[in-house]
Design a protein around this motif. Structure first.
Motif, mmCIF file in Angstrom:
data_model
loop_
_atom_site.group_PDB
_atom_site.id
_atom_site.type_symbol
_atom_site.label_atom_id
_atom_site.label_comp_id
_atom_site.label_asym_id
_atom_site.label_seq_id
_atom_site.Cartn_x
_atom_site.Cartn_y
_atom_site.Cartn_z
ATOM 1 N N GLY B 341 0.829 -1.215 0.000
ATOM 2 C CA GLY B 341 0.000 0.000 0.000
ATOM 3 C C GLY B 341 0.857 1.256 0.000
ATOM 4 O O GLY B 341 0.565 2.224 -0.705
ATOM 5 N N ILE B 342 1.942 1.244 0.777
ATOM 6 C CA ILE B 342 2.843 2.400 0.853
ATOM 7 C C ILE B 342 3.456 2.652 -0.529
ATOM 8 O O ILE B 342 3.506 3.796 -1.005
ATOM 9 N N ILE B 343 3.893 1.567 -1.179
ATOM 10 C CA ILE B 343 4.534 1.710 -2.493
ATOM 11 C C ILE B 343 3.538 2.238 -3.517
ATOM 12 O O ILE B 343 3.811 3.213 -4.228
ATOM 13 N N SER B 344 2.356 1.659 -3.525
ATOM 14 C CA SER B 344 1.343 2.073 -4.491
ATOM 15 C C SER B 344 0.943 3.542 -4.259
ATOM 16 O O SER B 344 0.828 4.324 -5.204
ATOM 17 N N ALA B 345 0.766 3.936 -3.003
ATOM 18 C CA ALA B 345 0.401 5.324 -2.697
ATOM 19 C C ALA B 345 1.527 6.272 -3.095
ATOM 20 O O ALA B 345 1.289 7.348 -3.652
ATOM 21 N N SER B 346 2.787 5.875 -2.843
ATOM 22 C CA SER B 346 3.933 6.725 -3.169
ATOM 23 C C SER B 346 4.051 6.919 -4.678
ATOM 24 O O SER B 346 4.408 8.003 -5.144
ATOM 25 N N LEU B 351 6.409 10.742 -2.386
ATOM 26 C CA LEU B 351 6.757 10.735 -0.960
ATOM 27 C C LEU B 351 7.838 11.785 -0.747
ATOM 28 O O LEU B 351 9.011 11.563 -1.031
ATOM 29 N N SER B 352 7.426 12.965 -0.279
ATOM 30 C CA SER B 352 8.374 14.072 -0.177
ATOM 31 C C SER B 352 8.755 14.366 1.268
ATOM 32 O O SER B 352 9.540 15.262 1.539
ATOM 33 N N VAL B 353 8.168 13.634 2.213
ATOM 34 C CA VAL B 353 8.481 13.871 3.631
ATOM 35 C C VAL B 353 9.068 12.588 4.227
ATOM 36 O O VAL B 353 8.874 11.507 3.686
ATOM 37 N N ILE B 368 9.314 -5.761 5.099
ATOM 38 C CA ILE B 368 10.529 -4.938 5.112
ATOM 39 C C ILE B 368 11.293 -5.125 3.796
ATOM 40 O O ILE B 368 11.743 -4.148 3.184
ATOM 41 N N ALA B 369 11.376 -6.390 3.342
ATOM 42 C CA ALA B 369 12.082 -6.678 2.094
ATOM 43 C C ALA B 369 11.437 -5.942 0.915
ATOM 44 O O ALA B 369 12.125 -5.344 0.081
ATOM 45 N N ILE B 370 10.110 -5.957 0.865
ATOM 46 C CA ILE B 370 9.385 -5.289 -0.238
ATOM 47 C C ILE B 370 9.728 -3.793 -0.260
ATOM 48 O O ILE B 370 10.022 -3.223 -1.308
ATOM 49 N N GLN B 373 13.334 -3.114 -1.407
ATOM 50 C CA GLN B 373 13.491 -3.255 -2.861
ATOM 51 C C GLN B 373 12.895 -2.082 -3.631
ATOM 52 O O GLN B 373 13.297 -1.781 -4.743
ATOM 53 N N SER B 374 11.920 -1.408 -3.032
ATOM 54 C CA SER B 374 11.244 -0.316 -3.737
ATOM 55 C C SER B 374 12.113 0.933 -3.854
ATOM 56 O O SER B 374 11.785 1.850 -4.598
ATOM 57 N N ASN B 375 13.206 0.960 -3.073
ATOM 58 C CA ASN B 375 14.091 2.129 -3.042
ATOM 59 C C ASN B 375 13.437 3.402 -2.515
ATOM 60 O O ASN B 375 13.959 4.492 -2.700
#
Lengths: 288, 399
Positions: B341-346, B351-353, B368-370, B373-375
């Motif tokens: 969800g964090i990756i999709s939202a970003s 994600l500027s903060v 954590i691994a996901i 990997q998302s950088n």
């Protein structure tokens, strides 16, 4: 030893055929919990996980012995499920459902008065005695047999409390439930922990709303021989009167802030920590 | 759930409780028509409909010190003008916060000829537990004032769930208000009906502030406020229909649609947790490190990936956010779903903060691994305290 639930507790699951129930019943059985039967309306006569299923508790009681129930019924069904349990004189009922109407709880509390039934919950992860019995949804993999009793009024923070007590293990972990009106409060449970040989110290996790913590402190202060209690009360940063649940109690009984609560608990002899991650240190300092 | 005054009065009237005659109006011209229909002669009451109290002492945006949201009007000709000073204007009261609430409708009422006014509130005292009636002869602007009122200043009467209100309890009220026995029947009738309404509709609060006593010794609900138990709304489809979406801000409404709970506060940190207890602990820990929450999203019970991503976006797009604090204790909720969800939202909103994440429980390592990997520049923490400390330190660096 333990509190409320152990390996000899014979448990019936109300609403055993539901998805949530199935998941947790399978887990509890694998962990050795003595689940003996279940109920599910119109499913009487079937078998589930090799356990007999009855239409209701009255029918179950005629054919099988049990002393405790876990309810995996939806919120709107809790009142009826509790009525069955009270009528069947079940000693202990753990109600997991989230979102039970508050007026239903008023009715349930009046049913419980003078009955033989003790209710834990609703809106609770339940009760777990490591390696013996799980009544609810507490994950077995984070608990271990030990000497700390945990009583919590904030479901998610009871997991935090378990993590904080990993070094000592737990005798029994009990979630009282997050709701405004709950089946049992701290006092009734504290009393049992005080008498339990396996429990050397207690961890209490309280919350900003309602007045349950004040009552617990009053009870603790009145005890002569008491075990140490490490307490944490969440919500000191919550704007005053943010939730109505909170307001109701201060309206009727006067203003008590989280700071006041903590002071009352400290005065009663409890060790009150300001940060949930300080619980471990407070317990270590006791040299149990 | 809350409803407006005019709706609450309609509900009370349905249960046989006396309320002044009135009607709702959306335009100044309509307000005049309603007034003429109610009564041939004034005075009339004009009442701005917002779901917050203390309207009489409030003021309209830009007119501090001006007239409030409840007005008595004697001349019919003045009604359109007075109504236009309220309609589509923002009313600010001690209960609305500094932004106030937009008034989209006014309630026009006949002026009630009453000789004695007092406060009556019905709530649930959880410690008894019991439905409790509160009576006061003083002016009460907000029910919370009772918390600081001394004993003897107000009357508190616990009511038995199934026994109703006894004559003894009514005598207690009359005594407190210095009224004689001749009022017994009308008080009994009035409060019996209020209790019946309270129980029948799963109310958590009914406030009648004030109750007026007419020269004929009848009780009249001059103002009315009802809160309903959200958990019991499934039993009351007619009440659900009264919900006014405009009374809630957009983020709260959207969060509700996803099945989550969204709250706003005064700080600058956005917080995503799964459970009320975690929300409280997050707030406390952040405060102990000198920070404060801007908003929190409780995604307890969330199992739908898309909803989780949308929920996270609600937090990340809040303009007041200068840092994001995520604390998930996975049980039912699997940590990897939050990570996704964090990756999709970003990807959608950026994600500027700074963002600090603490995962515990189900699928923690996978989550954590996901994220690694998302950088994404996510900072990881092992517990709540460490998470708060790291986030605030990083926010200071960004300053």
């Amino acid at each position: 030893m333990s509190v409320l639930a152990n390996k000899n507790t014979r448990i019936l699951v109300q609403g055993i055929t539901g998805t949530q129930a199935s998941f947790h019943v399978r887990r509890a059985l694998a962990g050795g919990t003595q689940i003996v039967a279940g109920t599910s309306p119109k499913r009487g006569g079937e078998e589930y996980f090799g356990l007999p299923v009855f239409n209701n508790l009255r029918e179950a009681k005629k054919q099988i012995e049990f002393d405790s129930c876990v309810q995996f019924v939806p919120a709107m069904g809790v009142k009826a499920a509790m009525r069955e349990a009270v009528e069947a004189e079940v000693e202990l009922v753990v109600s997991i459902a989230q979102g039970v109407p508050v007026h239903d709880m008023l009715e349930i509390k009046s049913m419980l008065k003078g009955s033989k039934t003790m209710m834990i919950g609703p809106n609770t992860p339940g009760i777990i005695t490591p390696e013996e019995a799980s009544l609810g949804i507490f994950p077995e993999n984070i608990v271990s047999k030990g000497c700390i009793g945990i009583i919590s009024r904030a479901s998610t923070l009871s997991y935090e409390a378990v993590l904080e007590t990993q070094e000592f293990g737990q005798s029994t972990v009990i979630g009282l439930g997050d709701d405004m009106i709950i089946g049992s409060d701290y006092r009734e449970i504290m009393q049992r922990f005080m008498a339990d040989e396996a429990t050397k110290a207690l961890v209490i996790i309280g919350k900003a709303d309602n007045s349950y913590e004040q009552a617990a402190a009053e009870y603790y202060a009145s005890l002569e021989n008491k075990k140490p209690v490490v307490a944490f009360v969440a919500g000191i940063a919550l704007p005053y009167g943010h939730t109505m649940g909170y307001a109701h109690d201060i309206i009727t009984h006067g203003r008590v802030t989280v700071t006041d609560k903590k002071n009352i608990m400290r005065e009663s002899g409890m060790i009150v920590v300001d940060n949930i991650n300080d619980i471990h240190k407070a317990l270590a300092d006791l040299h149990l | 759930m809350n409803i407006h005054e005019y709706q609450a009065k309609k509900v009370l009237a349905q249960y046989g409780i006396n309320v002044p005659k009135g009607g709702i109006a959306y335009t100044p011209a309509e307000a005049k028509r309603v007034a003429q229909k109610i009564s041939a002669r004034g005075p009339w009451m004009l009442k701005a409909q917002i779901q917050a109290g203390a309207r009489a002492n409030g003021y309209f945006s830009g007119k501090k010190g001006g007239k409030g949201g409840i007005r008595q009007i004697t001349q019919i000709a003045n009604i359109p003008n007075e109504a236009s000073q309220m309609l589509n204007k923002t009313l600010i009261t001690s209960q609305t916060g500094p932004h106030g609430r937009l008034v989209s409708k006014v309630y026009v009422e006949e002026f009630a000829d009453v000789k004695h006014l007092f406060y009556a509130g019905m709530i649930i005292d959880s410690s008894a537990p019991a439905i409790t009636l509160l009576i006061s002869d003083d002016i009460i602007e907000n029910i919370i004032q009772f918390a600081d009122m001394g004993k003897g200043k107000f009357l508190r009467i616990p009511l038995h769930y199934d026994k109703g209100i006894s004559d003894e309890k009514i005598y207690e009220i009359l005594n407190f208000l210095s009224l004689d026995k001749s009022y017994l029947q009308s008080f009994h009738d009035f409060f019996g009906k209020v209790l019946f309404t309270f129980i029948n509709l799963d109310a958590t609060m009914i406030e009648i502030n004030p109750v007026g006593i007419t020269p004929e010794k009848k009780l009249l609900a001059i103002d009315a406020k009802i809160n309903f138990d959200d958990n019991a709304l499934f039993r009351h489809p007619d009440i659900v229909k009264m919900h006014d979406d405009y009374e809630e801000d957009e983020r709260t409404l959207r969060a509700k649609r996803y099945g989550f709970q969204y709250n706003e506060f005064n700080g600058n940190i956005g917080c995503i947790i799964n459970g009320e207890g975690l929300a409280l602990a997050a707030m406390d820990t952040i405060k102990s490190h000198g920070g404060g929450l801007a908003c929190s999203l409780n995604i307890k019970g969330g199992v739908d990936k898309e909803k989780i991503a949308n929920g996270i976006k609600l937090i990340m797009t809040n303009p007041r956010i200068e840092g994001v604090f995520i604390n998930i204790l996975g049980g039912f909720m699997r940590c990897n779903m939050i990570a996704e969800g964090i990756i999709s939202a970003s990807q959608d909103v950026g994600l500027s903060v700074p963002m600090v994440v603490r995962f515990e429980g189900t699928n923690k390592e996978e989550a954590i691994a996901i994220l690694q990997q998302s950088n994404l520049p996510v900072i990881f923490a092992e517990n709540t305290d460490e998470a708060a400390e790291k986030l605030i330190a990083q926010m200071e660096v960004n300053d």
